[in-house]
Design a protein around this motif. Sequence first.
Motif, PDB file in Angstrom:
ATOM      1  N   ARG A  39       0.704  -1.220   0.217  1.00 26.12           N
ATOM      2  CA  ARG A  39       0.013  -0.413   0.411  1.00 26.12           C
ATOM      3  C   ARG A  39       1.230   1.224   0.552  1.00 26.12           C
ATOM      4  NH1 ARG A  39      -5.381   1.492   0.206  1.00 26.12           N
ATOM      5  NH2 ARG A  39      -5.306   3.389   0.475  1.00 26.12           N
ATOM      6  N   ALA A  40       2.196   1.534   0.939  1.00 26.10           N
ATOM      7  CA  ALA A  40       3.290   2.562   0.629  1.00 26.10           C
ATOM      8  C   ALA A  40       3.775   2.371  -0.480  1.00 26.10           C
ATOM      9  CB  ALA A  40       4.489   1.965   1.582  1.00 26.10           C
ATOM     10  N   LEU A  41       3.778   1.783  -1.281  1.00 21.85           N
ATOM     11  CA  LEU A  41       4.097   1.454  -2.342  1.00 21.85           C
ATOM     12  C   LEU A  41       3.688   1.776  -3.156  1.00 21.85           C
ATOM     13  CD1 LEU A  41       6.670  -1.869  -2.947  1.00 21.85           C
ATOM     14  CD2 LEU A  41       7.645   0.743  -2.741  1.00 21.85           C
ATOM     15  N   TRP A  42       2.517   1.831  -3.782  1.00 24.90           N
ATOM     16  CA  TRP A  42       1.124   2.088  -4.197  1.00 24.90           C
ATOM     17  C   TRP A  42       1.062   3.788  -3.766  1.00 24.90           C
ATOM     18  CZ3 TRP A  42      -0.974   0.522  -8.661  1.00 24.90           C
ATOM     19  CH2 TRP A  42      -2.127   1.209  -8.667  1.00 24.90           C
ATOM     20  N   ASP A  43       1.301   4.587  -2.738  1.00 21.56           N
ATOM     21  CA  ASP A  43       1.023   5.648  -2.195  1.00 21.56           C
ATOM     22  C   ASP A  43       1.936   6.404  -2.758  1.00 21.56           C
ATOM     23  OD1 ASP A  43      -1.639   5.209  -1.904  1.00 21.56           O
ATOM     24  OD2 ASP A  43      -1.605   5.435   0.304  1.00 21.56           O
ATOM     25  N   LYS A  44       2.681   5.885  -3.112  1.00 22.39           N
ATOM     26  CA  LYS A  44       4.108   6.681  -3.324  1.00 22.39           C
ATOM     27  C   LYS A  44       4.767   7.208  -4.775  1.00 22.39           C
ATOM     28  CE  LYS A  44       6.115   6.883   0.969  1.00 22.39           C
ATOM     29  NZ  LYS A  44       6.667   6.533   2.533  1.00 22.39           N
ATOM     30  N   ARG A  45       3.755   6.071  -5.271  1.00 18.48           N
ATOM     31  CA  ARG A  45       4.146   6.164  -7.059  1.00 18.48           C
ATOM     32  C   ARG A  45       3.852   7.115  -7.750  1.00 18.48           C
ATOM     33  NH1 ARG A  45      -1.289   5.673  -6.703  1.00 18.48           N
ATOM     34  NH2 ARG A  45      -2.632   5.447  -8.857  1.00 18.48           N
ATOM     35  N   CYS A  46       4.674   7.485  -8.745  1.00 15.75           N
ATOM     36  CA  CYS A  46       4.707   8.531 -10.015  1.00 15.75           C
ATOM     37  C   CYS A  46       3.740   8.350 -10.975  1.00 15.75           C
ATOM     38  CB  CYS A  46       6.168   9.404  -9.641  1.00 15.75           C
ATOM     39  SG  CYS A  46       6.052  10.708 -10.971  1.00 15.75           S
ATOM     40  N   SER A  47       2.664   9.375 -10.402  1.00 12.21           N
ATOM     41  CA  SER A  47       0.835   8.746 -11.384  1.00 12.21           C
ATOM     42  C   SER A  47       0.766   9.750 -11.508  1.00 12.21           C
ATOM     43  CB  SER A  47      -0.053   7.701 -10.419  1.00 12.21           C
ATOM     44  OG  SER A  47      -1.054   7.337 -12.019  1.00 12.21           O
ATOM     45  N   PHE A  48       0.157   9.939 -12.938  1.00 14.97           N
ATOM     46  CA  PHE A  48      -0.323  11.609 -13.091  1.00 14.97           C
ATOM     47  C   PHE A  48      -0.754  11.898 -14.684  1.00 14.97           C
ATOM     48  CE2 PHE A  48       3.924  11.808 -14.120  1.00 14.97           C
ATOM     49  CZ  PHE A  48       4.214  12.710 -15.525  1.00 14.97           C
ATOM     50  N   ARG A  49      -1.768  12.570 -15.119  1.00 11.58           N
ATOM     51  CA  ARG A  49      -2.652  12.493 -15.530  1.00 11.58           C
ATOM     52  C   ARG A  49      -2.540  14.384 -16.394  1.00 11.58           C
ATOM     53  NH1 ARG A  49      -7.798  11.938 -13.727  1.00 11.58           N
ATOM     54  NH2 ARG A  49      -8.996  14.375 -14.445  1.00 11.58           N
ATOM     55  N   VAL A  50      -2.406  14.526 -17.529  1.00  6.69           N
ATOM     56  CA  VAL A  50      -2.505  15.946 -18.085  1.00  6.69           C
ATOM     57  C   VAL A  50      -3.553  15.285 -19.382  1.00  6.69           C
ATOM     58  CG1 VAL A  50      -0.999  17.824 -19.647  1.00  6.69           C
ATOM     59  CG2 VAL A  50       0.218  15.861 -17.986  1.00  6.69           C
ATOM     60  N   VAL A  85       9.434  18.759 -13.617  1.00  7.49           N
ATOM     61  CA  VAL A  85      10.246  19.786 -13.686  1.00  7.49           C
ATOM     62  C   VAL A  85      11.120  20.441 -15.399  1.00  7.49           C
ATOM     63  CG1 VAL A  85      13.269  20.108 -13.512  1.00  7.49           C
ATOM     64  CG2 VAL A  85      11.609  18.197 -12.289  1.00  7.49           C
ATOM     65  N   ARG A  86      10.367  19.199 -16.027  1.00  3.01           N
ATOM     66  CA  ARG A  86      10.819  20.131 -17.587  1.00  3.01           C
ATOM     67  C   ARG A  86       9.243  19.719 -18.586  1.00  3.01           C
ATOM     68  NH1 ARG A  86      16.481  19.074 -19.416  1.00  3.01           N
ATOM     69  NH2 ARG A  86      16.151  20.867 -21.180  1.00  3.01           N
ATOM     70  N   MET A  87       9.023  20.352 -19.710  1.00  2.00           N
ATOM     71  CA  MET A  87       7.858  19.972 -20.192  1.00  2.00           C
ATOM     72  C   MET A  87       8.331  20.312 -22.002  1.00  2.00           C
ATOM     73  SD  MET A  87       4.081  20.771 -18.576  1.00  2.00           S
ATOM     74  CE  MET A  87       3.857  21.825 -20.009  1.00  2.00           C
ATOM     75  N   PHE A  88       8.153  19.350 -22.430  1.00  2.00           N
ATOM     76  CA  PHE A  88       8.741  19.363 -24.299  1.00  2.00           C
ATOM     77  C   PHE A  88       7.244  19.302 -24.886  1.00  2.00           C
ATOM     78  CE2 PHE A  88      12.394  17.779 -21.621  1.00  2.00           C
ATOM     79  CZ  PHE A  88      13.347  18.753 -22.064  1.00  2.00           C
ATOM     80  N   GLN A 160       2.469  15.801 -29.175  1.00  2.56           N
ATOM     81  CA  GLN A 160       3.062  14.851 -28.218  1.00  2.56           C
ATOM     82  C   GLN A 160       3.374  15.863 -27.167  1.00  2.56           C
ATOM     83  OE1 GLN A 160       5.263  11.846 -29.797  1.00  2.56           O
ATOM     84  NE2 GLN A 160       3.928   9.972 -29.411  1.00  2.56           N
ATOM     85  N   LEU A 161       3.678  15.582 -25.988  1.00  2.00           N
ATOM     86  CA  LEU A 161       3.531  16.413 -24.176  1.00  2.00           C
ATOM     87  C   LEU A 161       4.446  15.682 -23.694  1.00  2.00           C
ATOM     88  CD1 LEU A 161       3.639  19.336 -23.273  1.00  2.00           C
ATOM     89  CD2 LEU A 161       1.325  17.962 -22.202  1.00  2.00           C
ATOM     90  N   VAL A 162       6.208  15.638 -23.932  1.00  2.00           N
ATOM     91  CA  VAL A 162       6.923  14.861 -23.043  1.00  2.00           C
ATOM     92  C   VAL A 162       6.907  15.681 -21.708  1.00  2.00           C
ATOM     93  CG1 VAL A 162       9.207  14.272 -22.037  1.00  2.00           C
ATOM     94  CG2 VAL A 162       8.096  13.955 -24.601  1.00  2.00           C
ATOM     95  N   VAL A 163       6.403  15.205 -20.101  1.00  2.00           N
ATOM     96  CA  VAL A 163       6.999  15.594 -19.024  1.00  2.00           C
ATOM     97  C   VAL A 163       7.506  15.149 -18.555  1.00  2.00           C
ATOM     98  CG1 VAL A 163       5.382  16.496 -17.029  1.00  2.00           C
ATOM     99  CG2 VAL A 163       3.998  15.911 -19.123  1.00  2.00           C
ATOM    100  N   GLN A 164       8.321  15.742 -17.719  1.00  2.00           N
ATOM    101  CA  GLN A 164       9.533  15.088 -16.856  1.00  2.00           C
ATOM    102  C   GLN A 164       9.620  15.411 -15.288  1.00  2.00           C
ATOM    103  OE1 GLN A 164      13.566  16.735 -18.195  1.00  2.00           O
ATOM    104  NE2 GLN A 164      13.880  14.821 -19.656  1.00  2.00           N
ATOM    105  N   THR A 165       9.578  13.784 -14.389  1.00  2.00           N
ATOM    106  CA  THR A 165       9.392  14.473 -13.406  1.00  2.00           C
ATOM    107  C   THR A 165      11.309  14.399 -12.880  1.00  2.00           C
ATOM    108  OG1 THR A 165       8.579  12.575 -12.676  1.00  2.00           O
ATOM    109  CG2 THR A 165       6.836  14.424 -13.306  1.00  2.00           C
ATOM    110  N   PRO A 166      11.257  13.984 -11.705  1.00  2.00           N
ATOM    111  CA  PRO A 166      12.212  13.599 -11.278  1.00  2.00           C
ATOM    112  C   PRO A 166      12.722  11.786 -10.825  1.00  2.00           C
ATOM    113  CG  PRO A 166      11.574  16.054  -9.604  1.00  2.00           C
ATOM    114  CD  PRO A 166      10.667  15.119 -10.253  1.00  2.00           C
ATOM    115  N   GLN A 167      10.823  11.130 -10.838  1.00  2.00           N
ATOM    116  CA  GLN A 167      11.189   9.943 -10.686  1.00  2.00           C
ATOM    117  C   GLN A 167      10.753   9.760 -11.996  1.00  2.00           C
ATOM    118  OE1 GLN A 167       8.959  11.983  -9.024  1.00  2.00           O
ATOM    119  NE2 GLN A 167       8.848  11.674  -7.206  1.00  2.00           N
ATOM    120  N   LYS A 168      10.186   9.838 -13.586  1.00  2.00           N
ATOM    121  CA  LYS A 168      10.534   9.800 -14.543  1.00  2.00           C
ATOM    122  C   LYS A 168       9.473  10.682 -16.145  1.00  2.00           C
ATOM    123  CE  LYS A 168       5.664   7.824 -13.927  1.00  2.00           C
ATOM    124  NZ  LYS A 168       5.069   6.969 -13.756  1.00  2.00           N
ATOM    125  N   GLU A 169       9.920  10.010 -16.726  1.00  2.00           N
ATOM    126  CA  GLU A 169       9.740  11.110 -18.119  1.00  2.00           C
ATOM    127  C   GLU A 169       8.849  10.592 -18.523  1.00  2.00           C
ATOM    128  OE1 GLU A 169      13.090  12.899 -20.853  1.00  2.00           O
ATOM    129  OE2 GLU A 169      11.642  11.433 -22.153  1.00  2.00           O
TER     130      GLU A 169
END
Length: 188
Positions: A39-50, A85-88, A160-169
């Motif tokens: 559950r802790a792993l699931w809650d801390k995952r990097c998951s988002f939508r645009v 952090v960055r977007m392309f 296409q939109l590329v979104v960079q976070t510290p965890q993933k692109e």
Amino acid sequence: MENVVKVVNGIINWLWNRENVTLLIAIAGFGMSLYNFFRALWDKRCSFRVDYVSHYCCLSKSGKYAEPMFRFNFVNLSAAPLTVVRMFLLVDGEKYEFLFPEQQVYQMTRHQNGETIPIREVKSQKLPFRIEGKGALGGYFAVYLPIDMEKTFQTAGKWQLVVQTPQKEKTFSLIADKPGYDIEQYGY
């Protein structure tokens, strides 16, 4: 019915033994620990939508670039904070970076005694930005493109939109089907 009584008696006799109760408690504790770990792993995952809302394009103030403004809503689907952090923007295999400083998107003015008086201005979202867990952020995002691409971004298109976070692109497909929507809707 006789079989049920035998089974219940067997369970009671098994539970009457102290070592068996200890084993049962240990197995239950291990199961709850595994649940909490995953559950802790699931809650801390990097998951988002645009979500794409609208876009429009004009020349930059210097006149050297086409400057499309995209309106996006970012939704953080995890409980952990998200930092973008960055977007392309990917157009025909070319990568164009969204601007770090805020840019003027719209300026609202009024005329009084022959003068134009600025009332309010809307600015783009600066990068990087942070969204709290299960939160959302909406804003305008600006990118500079070659001047010959201005007409391309004044109409609907697929990019296409590329979104960079510290965890993933993460790469999103944009179906930009509402060019000029904000201007029509809000009169900017």
